[in-house]
Design a protein around this motif. Structure first.
Motif, PDB file in Angstrom:
ATOM      1  N   VAL A 131       0.854  -1.185   0.000  1.00  0.00           N
ATOM      2  CA  VAL A 131       0.000   0.000   0.000  1.00  0.00           C
ATOM      3  C   VAL A 131       0.892   1.239   0.000  1.00  0.00           C
ATOM      4  CG1 VAL A 131      -1.785   1.293   1.235  1.00  0.00           C
ATOM      5  CG2 VAL A 131      -1.805  -1.224   1.273  1.00  0.00           C
ATOM      6  N   MET A 132       0.791   2.011  -1.074  1.00  0.00           N
ATOM      7  CA  MET A 132       1.540   3.254  -1.206  1.00  0.00           C
ATOM      8  C   MET A 132       0.543   4.405  -1.228  1.00  0.00           C
ATOM      9  SD  MET A 132       4.690   2.328  -1.303  1.00  0.00           S
ATOM     10  CE  MET A 132       5.280   3.985  -1.556  1.00  0.00           C
ATOM     11  N   GLU A 133       0.461   5.130  -0.115  1.00  0.00           N
ATOM     12  CA  GLU A 133      -0.487   6.246   0.020  1.00  0.00           C
ATOM     13  C   GLU A 133       0.092   7.242   1.008  1.00  0.00           C
ATOM     14  OE1 GLU A 133      -2.976   8.929  -0.222  1.00  0.00           O
ATOM     15  OE2 GLU A 133      -3.632   7.201  -1.395  1.00  0.00           O
ATOM     16  N   ASP A 134       0.148   8.509   0.613  1.00  0.00           N
ATOM     17  CA  ASP A 134       0.749   9.517   1.477  1.00  0.00           C
ATOM     18  C   ASP A 134      -0.243  10.228   2.385  1.00  0.00           C
ATOM     19  OD1 ASP A 134      -0.450  10.891  -0.601  1.00  0.00           O
ATOM     20  OD2 ASP A 134       1.251  12.223  -0.974  1.00  0.00           O
ATOM     21  N   ALA A 143       4.447   6.071   2.606  1.00  0.00           N
ATOM     22  CA  ALA A 143       3.989   7.365   2.109  1.00  0.00           C
ATOM     23  C   ALA A 143       4.943   8.029   1.123  1.00  0.00           C
ATOM     24  CB  ALA A 143       3.746   8.308   3.282  1.00  0.00           C
ATOM     25  N   THR A 144       6.124   7.449   0.919  1.00  0.00           N
ATOM     26  CA  THR A 144       7.085   8.074   0.015  1.00  0.00           C
ATOM     27  C   THR A 144       7.573   7.065  -1.018  1.00  0.00           C
ATOM     28  OG1 THR A 144       9.032   7.525   1.356  1.00  0.00           O
ATOM     29  CG2 THR A 144       7.903   9.623   1.839  1.00  0.00           C
ATOM     30  N   LEU A 145       7.993   7.590  -2.143  1.00  0.00           N
ATOM     31  CA  LEU A 145       8.536   6.742  -3.195  1.00  0.00           C
ATOM     32  C   LEU A 145       9.742   5.971  -2.673  1.00  0.00           C
ATOM     33  CD1 LEU A 145       8.688   5.732  -6.101  1.00  0.00           C
ATOM     34  CD2 LEU A 145       9.968   7.823  -6.656  1.00  0.00           C
ATOM     35  N   GLN A 146      10.612   6.637  -1.937  1.00  0.00           N
ATOM     36  CA  GLN A 146      11.816   5.983  -1.413  1.00  0.00           C
ATOM     37  C   GLN A 146      11.452   4.797  -0.515  1.00  0.00           C
ATOM     38  OE1 GLN A 146      14.943   6.492  -2.375  1.00  0.00           O
ATOM     39  NE2 GLN A 146      15.553   4.785  -1.098  1.00  0.00           N
ATOM     40  N   ALA A 147      10.465   4.964   0.358  1.00  0.00           N
ATOM     41  CA  ALA A 147      10.044   3.866   1.235  1.00  0.00           C
ATOM     42  C   ALA A 147       9.494   2.703   0.417  1.00  0.00           C
ATOM     43  CB  ALA A 147       9.003   4.361   2.242  1.00  0.00           C
ATOM     44  N   GLY A 148       8.744   3.004  -0.625  1.00  0.00           N
ATOM     45  CA  GLY A 148       8.209   1.949  -1.489  1.00  0.00           C
ATOM     46  C   GLY A 148       9.304   1.197  -2.217  1.00  0.00           C
ATOM     47  N   LEU A 149      10.287   1.926  -2.721  1.00  0.00           N
ATOM     48  CA  LEU A 149      11.409   1.280  -3.397  1.00  0.00           C
ATOM     49  C   LEU A 149      12.180   0.385  -2.432  1.00  0.00           C
ATOM     50  CD1 LEU A 149      12.640   4.316  -5.532  1.00  0.00           C
ATOM     51  CD2 LEU A 149      11.572   2.209  -6.396  1.00  0.00           C
ATOM     52  N   GLU A 150      12.320   0.837  -1.185  1.00  0.00           N
ATOM     53  CA  GLU A 150      13.009   0.023  -0.180  1.00  0.00           C
ATOM     54  C   GLU A 150      12.223  -1.252   0.129  1.00  0.00           C
ATOM     55  OE1 GLU A 150      13.848   2.641   3.119  1.00  0.00           O
ATOM     56  OE2 GLU A 150      15.205   3.873   1.890  1.00  0.00           O
ATOM     57  N   PHE A 151      10.885  -1.145   0.263  1.00  0.00           N
ATOM     58  CA  PHE A 151      10.054  -2.336   0.468  1.00  0.00           C
ATOM     59  C   PHE A 151      10.266  -3.323  -0.675  1.00  0.00           C
ATOM     60  CE2 PHE A 151       6.798  -0.322   3.410  1.00  0.00           C
ATOM     61  CZ  PHE A 151       6.941  -1.257   4.420  1.00  0.00           C
ATOM     62  N   LEU A 190       8.684   2.941  -9.041  1.00  0.00           N
ATOM     63  CA  LEU A 190       8.301   1.782  -8.237  1.00  0.00           C
ATOM     64  C   LEU A 190       7.360   0.881  -9.037  1.00  0.00           C
ATOM     65  CD1 LEU A 190       8.090   0.104  -5.645  1.00  0.00           C
ATOM     66  CD2 LEU A 190       6.317   1.708  -4.867  1.00  0.00           C
ATOM     67  N   ALA A 191       6.401   1.477  -9.718  1.00  0.00           N
ATOM     68  CA  ALA A 191       5.465   0.695 -10.535  1.00  0.00           C
ATOM     69  C   ALA A 191       6.225  -0.103 -11.588  1.00  0.00           C
ATOM     70  CB  ALA A 191       4.446   1.626 -11.193  1.00  0.00           C
ATOM     71  N   GLU A 192       7.224   0.523 -12.194  1.00  0.00           N
ATOM     72  CA  GLU A 192       8.030  -0.174 -13.201  1.00  0.00           C
ATOM     73  C   GLU A 192       8.761  -1.362 -12.585  1.00  0.00           C
ATOM     74  OE1 GLU A 192       9.814  -1.339 -16.670  1.00  0.00           O
ATOM     75  OE2 GLU A 192       8.101  -0.054 -16.322  1.00  0.00           O
ATOM     76  N   MET A 193       9.352  -1.153 -11.417  1.00  0.00           N
ATOM     77  CA  MET A 193      10.080  -2.232 -10.737  1.00  0.00           C
ATOM     78  C   MET A 193       9.141  -3.403 -10.433  1.00  0.00           C
ATOM     79  SD  MET A 193      12.021  -2.114  -7.044  1.00  0.00           S
ATOM     80  CE  MET A 193      13.230  -0.927  -7.582  1.00  0.00           C
ATOM     81  N   LEU A 194       7.947  -3.096  -9.951  1.00  0.00           N
ATOM     82  CA  LEU A 194       6.985  -4.143  -9.608  1.00  0.00           C
ATOM     83  C   LEU A 194       6.468  -4.853 -10.859  1.00  0.00           C
ATOM     84  CD1 LEU A 194       5.077  -2.213  -6.821  1.00  0.00           C
ATOM     85  CD2 LEU A 194       6.661  -4.131  -6.496  1.00  0.00           C
TER      86      LEU A 194
END
Length: 182
Positions: A22-25, A49-57, A82-86
């Protein structure tokens, strides 16, 4: 009428045990998403809540992600890297966003999108459609830039801020477990 979800009402048994990033700020919106996921037996990962946190997950070997729910704008950063990575890992995506169709780059326009403000049932139905493979999604292979024309960015920021304030006001007015206004 309540918006509580049951496995019989929506066929949510297909979601049982899925780990959902879940990515929501916006914290109230994130809480609503997490509540809806818990109601259908999903295991929320995050929210972040941040792009960086999502990339780390997404890069952690100990975190397994079956599906992702992504707000497009995370505190001013677009979620597309992040969407591209997933997508490259085969993780189904759902955009939960206030962005309209015209603001999303063509490369990402086929990804299922649920507009904010949203009803939990609509959100869960969209999640079921991407997990079951009923929804067509386009796979992207290149990062995408800002969706709005440079001169329009300030206008989009104002619109997003206003939309978020309206959504939070609706959530605060709604009795627990429903999306209906009083």
């Amino acid at each position: 009428m309540t918006d509580r979800l049951t496995s019989n009402a929506l066929g949510t048994q297909t979601l049982q045990g899925l780990r959902v990033l879940v990515m929501e700020d916006r914290s109230l919106i994130a809480a609503k998403v997490v509540e809806a996921l818990h109601e259908v037996g999903c295991i929320p990962v995050g929210p972040a809540a941040t792009l960086q946190a999502g990339l780390e997950f997404a890069q952690r070997p100990d975190v397994c992600i079956d599906v992702a729910v992504l707000d497009i704008d995370l505190r001013g950063s677009l979620v597309y890297p992040l969407a591209e990575m997933l997508r490259l890992r085969g993780v189904p995506l759902l955009f939960l966003t206030g962005y309209g169709t015209n603001a999303i780059p063509t490369t990402w326009s086929q990804v299922v999108r649920v507009e904010k403000p949203f009803e939990s049932t609509t959100f869960i139905e969209a999640l079921i459609s991407i997990v079951s493979g009923e929804a067509d999604q386009v796979s992207c292979t290149v990062p995408i830039g800002r969706p709005a024309v440079e001169g329009m960015e300030q206008g989009w920021d104002i619109i997003r801020h206003s939309r978020n304030m309206v959504m939070e006001a609706r959530l605060l007015r709604a009795p627990h477990g429903t999306d209906k206004e009083r």
